[in-house]
Scaffold this motif. Structure first.
Motif, PDB file in Angstrom:
ATOM      1  N   THR A   1       0.835  -1.213   0.000  1.00  0.00           N
ATOM      2  CA  THR A   1       0.000   0.000   0.000  1.00  0.00           C
ATOM      3  C   THR A   1       0.861   1.250   0.000  1.00  0.00           C
ATOM      4  OG1 THR A   1      -1.812  -1.128   1.145  1.00  0.00           O
ATOM      5  CG2 THR A   1      -1.740   1.281   1.293  1.00  0.00           C
ATOM      6  N   TRP A   2       1.808   1.326   0.922  1.00  0.00           N
ATOM      7  CA  TRP A   2       2.644   2.527   1.020  1.00  0.00           C
ATOM      8  C   TRP A   2       3.502   2.718  -0.233  1.00  0.00           C
ATOM      9  CZ3 TRP A   2       3.937   0.002   6.229  1.00  0.00           C
ATOM     10  CH2 TRP A   2       2.957   0.352   7.179  1.00  0.00           C
ATOM     11  N   CYS A   3       4.114   1.637  -0.727  1.00  0.00           N
ATOM     12  CA  CYS A   3       4.990   1.749  -1.904  1.00  0.00           C
ATOM     13  C   CYS A   3       4.192   2.064  -3.166  1.00  0.00           C
ATOM     14  CB  CYS A   3       5.783   0.454  -2.089  1.00  0.00           C
ATOM     15  SG  CYS A   3       6.958   0.100  -0.772  1.00  0.00           S
ATOM     16  N   PHE A   4       3.044   1.415  -3.329  1.00  0.00           N
ATOM     17  CA  PHE A   4       2.238   1.611  -4.536  1.00  0.00           C
ATOM     18  C   PHE A   4       1.742   3.046  -4.642  1.00  0.00           C
ATOM     19  CE2 PHE A   4      -1.946   1.464  -6.664  1.00  0.00           C
ATOM     20  CZ  PHE A   4      -1.545   0.992  -7.906  1.00  0.00           C
ATOM     21  N   PHE A   5       1.202   3.567  -3.550  1.00  0.00           N
ATOM     22  CA  PHE A   5       0.659   4.925  -3.619  1.00  0.00           C
ATOM     23  C   PHE A   5       1.762   5.978  -3.591  1.00  0.00           C
ATOM     24  CE2 PHE A   5      -3.191   2.642  -2.529  1.00  0.00           C
ATOM     25  CZ  PHE A   5      -4.106   3.265  -3.355  1.00  0.00           C
ATOM     26  N   PHE A   6       2.914   5.651  -3.013  1.00  0.00           N
ATOM     27  CA  PHE A   6       4.058   6.548  -3.144  1.00  0.00           C
ATOM     28  C   PHE A   6       4.464   6.684  -4.604  1.00  0.00           C
ATOM     29  CE2 PHE A   6       8.685   6.646  -3.767  1.00  0.00           C
ATOM     30  CZ  PHE A   6       8.961   7.918  -3.294  1.00  0.00           C
TER      31      PHE A   6
ATOM     32  N   SER B   1      -6.514   1.749   6.210  1.00  0.00           N
ATOM     33  CA  SER B   1      -6.434   0.319   6.529  1.00  0.00           C
ATOM     34  C   SER B   1      -5.046  -0.053   7.029  1.00  0.00           C
ATOM     35  CB  SER B   1      -6.781  -0.508   5.289  1.00  0.00           C
ATOM     36  OG  SER B   1      -8.080  -0.225   4.831  1.00  0.00           O
ATOM     37  N   ALA B   2      -4.009   0.444   6.327  1.00  0.00           N
ATOM     38  CA  ALA B   2      -2.639   0.132   6.740  1.00  0.00           C
ATOM     39  C   ALA B   2      -2.323   0.723   8.107  1.00  0.00           C
ATOM     40  CB  ALA B   2      -1.649   0.654   5.699  1.00  0.00           C
ATOM     41  N   SER B   3      -2.875   1.898   8.395  1.00  0.00           N
ATOM     42  CA  SER B   3      -2.627   2.546   9.688  1.00  0.00           C
ATOM     43  C   SER B   3      -3.303   1.805  10.834  1.00  0.00           C
ATOM     44  CB  SER B   3      -3.123   3.997   9.654  1.00  0.00           C
ATOM     45  OG  SER B   3      -2.443   4.740   8.662  1.00  0.00           O
TER      46      SER B   3
ATOM     47  N   VAL C   1      -8.583   9.469  -3.101  1.00  0.00           N
ATOM     48  CA  VAL C   1      -9.582   8.837  -2.235  1.00  0.00           C
ATOM     49  C   VAL C   1      -9.197   7.403  -1.911  1.00  0.00           C
ATOM     50  CG1 VAL C   1     -12.008   8.178  -2.022  1.00  0.00           C
ATOM     51  CG2 VAL C   1     -11.394  10.325  -3.152  1.00  0.00           C
ATOM     52  N   LEU C   2      -8.771   6.640  -2.930  1.00  0.00           N
ATOM     53  CA  LEU C   2      -8.368   5.259  -2.676  1.00  0.00           C
ATOM     54  C   LEU C   2      -7.119   5.213  -1.797  1.00  0.00           C
ATOM     55  CD1 LEU C   2      -9.021   2.303  -3.242  1.00  0.00           C
ATOM     56  CD2 LEU C   2      -7.574   2.443  -5.280  1.00  0.00           C
ATOM     57  N   GLY C   3      -6.204   6.164  -2.001  1.00  0.00           N
ATOM     58  CA  GLY C   3      -5.017   6.238  -1.155  1.00  0.00           C
ATOM     59  C   GLY C   3      -5.379   6.510   0.296  1.00  0.00           C
ATOM     60  N   ALA C   4      -6.375   7.374   0.518  1.00  0.00           N
ATOM     61  CA  ALA C   4      -6.811   7.652   1.888  1.00  0.00           C
ATOM     62  C   ALA C   4      -7.405   6.411   2.535  1.00  0.00           C
ATOM     63  CB  ALA C   4      -7.835   8.793   1.881  1.00  0.00           C
ATOM     64  N   LEU C   5      -8.238   5.689   1.797  1.00  0.00           N
ATOM     65  CA  LEU C   5      -8.867   4.482   2.346  1.00  0.00           C
ATOM     66  C   LEU C   5      -7.844   3.385   2.613  1.00  0.00           C
ATOM     67  CD1 LEU C   5     -12.072   4.362   0.101  1.00  0.00           C
ATOM     68  CD2 LEU C   5     -11.969   4.961   2.516  1.00  0.00           C
ATOM     69  N   MET C   6      -6.935   3.184   1.642  1.00  0.00           N
ATOM     70  CA  MET C   6      -5.944   2.114   1.803  1.00  0.00           C
ATOM     71  C   MET C   6      -4.956   2.447   2.920  1.00  0.00           C
ATOM     72  SD  MET C   6      -6.659  -0.331  -0.336  1.00  0.00           S
ATOM     73  CE  MET C   6      -5.144  -1.250  -0.588  1.00  0.00           C
ATOM     74  N   CYS C   7      -4.550   3.703   3.015  1.00  0.00           N
ATOM     75  CA  CYS C   7      -3.632   4.093   4.093  1.00  0.00           C
ATOM     76  C   CYS C   7      -4.316   4.049   5.450  1.00  0.00           C
ATOM     77  CB  CYS C   7      -3.063   5.488   3.817  1.00  0.00           C
ATOM     78  SG  CYS C   7      -1.871   5.534   2.460  1.00  0.00           S
TER      79      CYS C   7
END
Length: 288
Positions: free
Chosen positions: A51-56, A95-97, A87-93
């Motif tokens: 998640t972090w690497c993909f959205f980075f 989840s990761a958080s 928006v997807l980055g906010a949701l996925m991050c």
């Protein structure tokens, strides 16, 4: 063609600042996690790192293209792409958080690096949430279809499908050789829904709506109806698992089953509301 960069005032705009924040915080997050020692590979740890690497990577590309103003040369709807990533980055991050601190609590005592990584992940989530707010506050023409309520619901549907991937993999590992039919049926249902969400995203981001065999509104309504039916079955299976565990004498329901049930219920709600919007749109067009 000469390279055109942003004007000086654009470098102090809210959108530019939050994207800078996203790049720095996501880079700091996966760098801190990568520096941690880990004895075994975890499905959820890999999910967080991905998640972090993909959205980075996505955000860095958007950041660079917006600075040099080359986004107009890409055959993709730029306003829909940036809204989807935000928006997807906010949701996925988000989840990761939540997942990453849960991993730390269950598998190891928190260290200074791990706590810093968890804080950095939360800051990354706040950064993507800020960009989502900035983009949603723009005019409808600027934020595109993905900034409307049906578009945001489709992003939520894709998020729900993405959460099911690590849950399914972890459930397969937990079952070992005795994998029951419920697990495979659920995996099939989630896979079909993820595939439909990806096809929808490709059509919207690539501006292929006019090339569909069916009218685009009927295409979306059909996918929403299929998603409602499939997630209804998946949600029933999730609640059946909980009842079976209680009947077998398990006083404590496993966390994975609870998470799967919650995510399936949220995604089912997103598909149901999206189907209502699609039906309303079809009715309005038929009356006109």
């Amino acid at each position: 063609m000469p390279v055109i960069v942003l004007e000086a005032r654009d470098f102090t705009s809210p959108l530019f600042l939050v994207r800078t924040w996203e790049v720095l915080s996501s880079c700091a997050t996966f760098s801190l996690v990568a520096s941690l020692e880990h004895s075994e590979s975890s499905t959820f740890r890999m999910f967080c790192m991905f998640t972090w690497c993909f959205f980075f990577t996505l955000t860095l590309l958007i950041y660079i293209l917006s600075v040099i103003q080359f986004h107009s040369l890409i055959p993709i709807s730029w306003k829909n792409l940036t809204m989807t990533v935000a928006v997807l980055g906010a949701l996925m991050c988000l989840s990761a958080s939540v997942v990453f601190p849960w991993i730390l609590i269950n598998h190891r005592s928190p260290s200074a690096h791990s706590v810093a990584a968890a804080v950095a992940s939360c800051l990354t989530f706040l950064a993507y949430t800020s960009e989502s707010y900035v983009l949603c506050s723009q005019a409808h023409e600027q934020r595109g279809y993905m900034g409307s309520m049906p578009g945001l619901l489709k992003i939520l549907q894709l998020w729900g499908g993405c959460q099911m991937v690590p849950l399914f993999v972890e459930a397969v590992h937990a079952e070992d050789k005795e994998i029951n039919w419920q697990l495979w049926v659920s995996g099939f249902l989630y896979g079909v829904c993820v595939l439909m969400s990806l096809v929808t995203m490709v059509v919207i981001l690539g501006d292929f709506a006019g090339q569909c065999l069916l009218p685009f509104d009927r295409f979306l309504a059909a996918f929403s109806l299929i998603g409602v039916l499939l997630y209804m079955v998946a949600t029933v299976i999730c609640f059946t698992k909980i009842l079976q565990l209680r009947e077998n004498g398990h006083s404590h329901t496993p966390d994975l089953v609870i998470i799967e049930t919650a995510v399936a219920s949220i995604t089912l709600l997103a598909y149901t509301v999206d189907l209502a919007f699609a039906i309303k749109l079809l009715c309005d067009r038929n009356h006109t």
